[in-house]
Design an enzyme around this catalytic site. Sequence first.
Site, PDB file in Angstrom:
ATOM      1  N   CYS A 112      37.269  41.492  45.938  1.00 14.38           N
ATOM      2  CA  CYS A 112      38.495  42.277  45.703  1.00 14.38           C
ATOM      3  C   CYS A 112      38.406  43.690  46.275  1.00 14.38           C
ATOM      4  O   CYS A 112      39.421  44.373  46.411  1.00 14.38           O
ATOM      5  CB  CYS A 112      38.800  42.333  44.216  1.00 14.38           C
ATOM      6  SG  CYS A 112      38.956  40.710  43.468  1.00 14.38           S
ATOM      7  N   HIS A 248      43.435  48.315  43.024  1.00 15.02           N
ATOM      8  CA  HIS A 248      43.372  46.853  43.027  1.00 15.02           C
ATOM      9  C   HIS A 248      44.105  46.328  41.791  1.00 15.02           C
ATOM     10  O   HIS A 248      43.887  46.805  40.673  1.00 15.02           O
ATOM     11  CB  HIS A 248      41.903  46.415  43.032  1.00 15.02           C
ATOM     12  CG  HIS A 248      41.723  44.958  42.788  1.00 15.02           C
ATOM     13  ND1 HIS A 248      42.445  44.002  43.470  1.00 15.02           N
ATOM     14  CD2 HIS A 248      40.909  44.279  41.928  1.00 15.02           C
ATOM     15  CE1 HIS A 248      42.074  42.806  43.043  1.00 15.02           C
ATOM     16  NE2 HIS A 248      41.157  42.944  42.104  1.00 15.02           N
ATOM     17  N   ASN A 278      46.365  38.588  40.581  1.00 10.04           N
ATOM     18  CA  ASN A 278      45.268  39.172  41.353  1.00 10.04           C
ATOM     19  C   ASN A 278      45.074  38.355  42.638  1.00 10.04           C
ATOM     20  O   ASN A 278      44.574  37.235  42.590  1.00 10.04           O
ATOM     21  CB  ASN A 278      44.003  39.162  40.489  1.00 10.04           C
ATOM     22  CG  ASN A 278      42.791  39.741  41.187  1.00 10.04           C
ATOM     23  OD1 ASN A 278      42.808  39.974  42.394  1.00 10.04           O
ATOM     24  ND2 ASN A 278      41.724  39.964  40.442  1.00 10.04           N
TER      25      ASN A 278
HETATM   26  N1  COA Z   1      45.207  31.953  26.970  1.00 12.73           N
HETATM   27  C1  COA Z   1      45.010  32.001  25.655  1.00 12.73           C
HETATM   28  N2  COA Z   1      43.838  32.351  25.114  1.00 12.73           N
HETATM   29  C2  COA Z   1      42.831  32.672  25.958  1.00 12.73           C
HETATM   30  C3  COA Z   1      42.992  32.648  27.359  1.00 12.73           C
HETATM   31  C4  COA Z   1      44.238  32.253  27.852  1.00 12.73           C
HETATM   32  N3  COA Z   1      44.486  32.200  29.165  1.00 12.73           N
HETATM   33  N4  COA Z   1      41.830  33.038  27.936  1.00 12.73           N
HETATM   34  C5  COA Z   1      40.980  33.297  26.939  1.00 12.73           C
HETATM   35  N5  COA Z   1      41.579  33.080  25.742  1.00 12.73           N
HETATM   36  C6  COA Z   1      41.034  33.231  24.395  1.00 12.73           C
HETATM   37  C7  COA Z   1      39.519  33.203  24.377  1.00 12.73           C
HETATM   38  O1  COA Z   1      39.052  31.872  24.349  1.00 12.73           O
HETATM   39  C8  COA Z   1      39.236  33.939  23.103  1.00 12.73           C
HETATM   40  O2  COA Z   1      39.419  33.078  22.016  1.00 12.73           O
HETATM   41  P1  COA Z   1      38.470  33.141  20.737  1.00 12.73           P
HETATM   42  O3  COA Z   1      38.655  34.523  20.185  1.00 12.73           O
HETATM   43  O4  COA Z   1      38.988  32.050  19.882  1.00 12.73           O
HETATM   44  O5  COA Z   1      37.094  32.918  21.275  1.00 12.73           O
HETATM   45  C9  COA Z   1      40.323  34.993  23.043  1.00 12.73           C
HETATM   46  O6  COA Z   1      41.369  34.524  23.916  1.00 12.73           O
HETATM   47  C10 COA Z   1      39.896  36.366  23.487  1.00 12.73           C
HETATM   48  O7  COA Z   1      39.176  36.204  24.702  1.00 12.73           O
HETATM   49  P2  COA Z   1      38.578  37.432  25.468  1.00 12.73           P
HETATM   50  O8  COA Z   1      37.803  36.942  26.652  1.00 12.73           O
HETATM   51  O9  COA Z   1      37.906  38.339  24.491  1.00 12.73           O
HETATM   52  O10 COA Z   1      39.942  38.148  25.953  1.00 12.73           O
HETATM   53  P3  COA Z   1      40.121  39.492  26.708  1.00 12.73           P
HETATM   54  O11 COA Z   1      41.005  40.383  25.941  1.00 12.73           O
HETATM   55  O12 COA Z   1      38.814  40.055  27.190  1.00 12.73           O
HETATM   56  O13 COA Z   1      40.942  39.031  27.984  1.00 12.73           O
HETATM   57  C11 COA Z   1      40.620  38.649  30.312  1.00 12.73           C
HETATM   58  C12 COA Z   1      40.354  38.133  28.911  1.00 12.73           C
HETATM   59  C13 COA Z   1      39.946  37.680  31.294  1.00 12.73           C
HETATM   60  C14 COA Z   1      42.115  38.655  30.560  1.00 12.73           C
HETATM   61  C15 COA Z   1      40.052  40.089  30.466  1.00 12.73           C
HETATM   62  O14 COA Z   1      38.723  40.124  29.993  1.00 12.73           O
HETATM   63  C16 COA Z   1      40.090  40.570  31.861  1.00 12.73           C
HETATM   64  O15 COA Z   1      41.136  40.674  32.466  1.00 12.73           O
HETATM   65  N6  COA Z   1      38.920  40.951  32.430  1.00 12.73           N
HETATM   66  C17 COA Z   1      38.839  41.407  33.774  1.00 12.73           C
HETATM   67  C18 COA Z   1      38.842  40.224  34.687  1.00 12.73           C
HETATM   68  C19 COA Z   1      39.195  40.571  36.087  1.00 12.73           C
HETATM   69  O16 COA Z   1      40.100  41.308  36.330  1.00 12.73           O
HETATM   70  N7  COA Z   1      38.481  39.984  37.038  1.00 12.73           N
HETATM   71  C20 COA Z   1      38.688  40.167  38.416  1.00 12.73           C
HETATM   72  C21 COA Z   1      38.180  41.489  38.802  1.00 12.73           C
HETATM   73  S1  COA Z   1      38.344  41.745  40.493  1.00 12.73           S
END
Ligand code: COA
Length: 321
Positions: A112, A248, A278
């Site tokens: 990215c 980004h 993204n």
């Molecule tokens: N829909 C519904 N629930 C979901 C889900 C989805 N698409 N994805 C994950 N969950 C659930 C998880 O299983 C978890 O459930 P649990 O509490 O029962 O275990 C809960 O939601 C919370 O998950 P968590 O991973 O803590 O959520 P988060 O707030 O960290 O959000 C992301 C997850 C991936 C959206 C976030 O971490 C993120 O955007 N990170 C950066 C990723 C990124 O941008 N990567 C590319 C960089 S270039």
Amino acid sequence: MITGKICGTGSYVPPRVMDNDDMAKLVDTNDEWIRERTGIARRHIAKEETTSWMAGQAAARAVEQSGIAPEEIDMIIVATSSSETIYPCAACEVQKEIGAVNAVGYDLNAACTGFVLGFNTAQAYIQAGIYRTILVAGAESMSHMIDWTDRGTCILFGDGAGAVLLRAQEGTPVRMAAHSDGKKGPALTGLSRHRKDWDLEEEEKNAYIQMDGQGVFKFAVRKVPEIIEEILEQSNVSLEEINYFILHQANRRIIEAVAKRLKTDISRFPMNLEEYANTSAATVPILLDEMNRKGMFKEGQKLIMAGFGAGLTWAGCLFEW
Ligand code: COA
């Protein structure tokens, strides 16, 4: 001083749209969760379009807008980590597509962060007086990098391409900074699916993007403000002088957290991730093109671009429109 001025921008996104309700038919998720956690509502997914073809479309639009003849282009850099072919590289395909017969082309893979690093590389060539006219594109088909059964990653990504054409002109040199931390590589991985000696089952499992979502989130929220401050310090420019921070487009909450850390109003951080999600190396040039075509840029405005992603890598630059 000589610098590379943006004299044309272009982008291409596939017409096929998948909204969050479509994603909820594939994995256990829903529109509310995705919007709240990421800000994403839709993503555009390629059907027949290949990565290099999309890059070619974006490049052609940038060249057309610039009014510069394709024969005058000295170099083409395509930032991508999802091109369907390794050989020939996407940049050579773009060269063929736009008729840039005098250019040298190569691809750059920094996930990215790729477009910003490509832009910085092009500026280094121009500012050193080596080349005058360089096309930089970011193009990705993330849809074949993701596991469509993994709700933690598949909702985040989309496909598309963006490009800018840079031309040597008198002006303030671009200030740039870039870093990587290979030790944090396991936080965000994607493997080549062509190794014959790997255990197939293991390969299949690991082939798609694997991500420590929260780890990547924290990394971005810490490193992006840091690199913006680093660039401002070396340029002797204050935060208040920056018209837009073009970051980004991974997650709205990341961008909001960066704005908050910098104590800067969110209105200076344009976003389009609601529409495209993204698109990895393509997010920044697609956003640049949209803003340019809306007439949001004025001569002399100061802009900061910053990217972050797998590697882990992060990079930024300050330039004048
Ligand atoms: N829909 C519904 N629930 C979901 C889900 C989805 N698409 N994805 C994950 N969950 C659930 C998880 O299983 C978890 O459930 P649990 O509490 O029962 O275990 C809960 O939601 C919370 O998950 P968590 O991973 O803590 O959520 P988060 O707030 O960290 O959000 C992301 C997850 C991936 C959206 C976030 O971490 C993120 O955007 N990170 C950066 C990723 C990124 O941008 N990567 C590319 C960089 S270039």
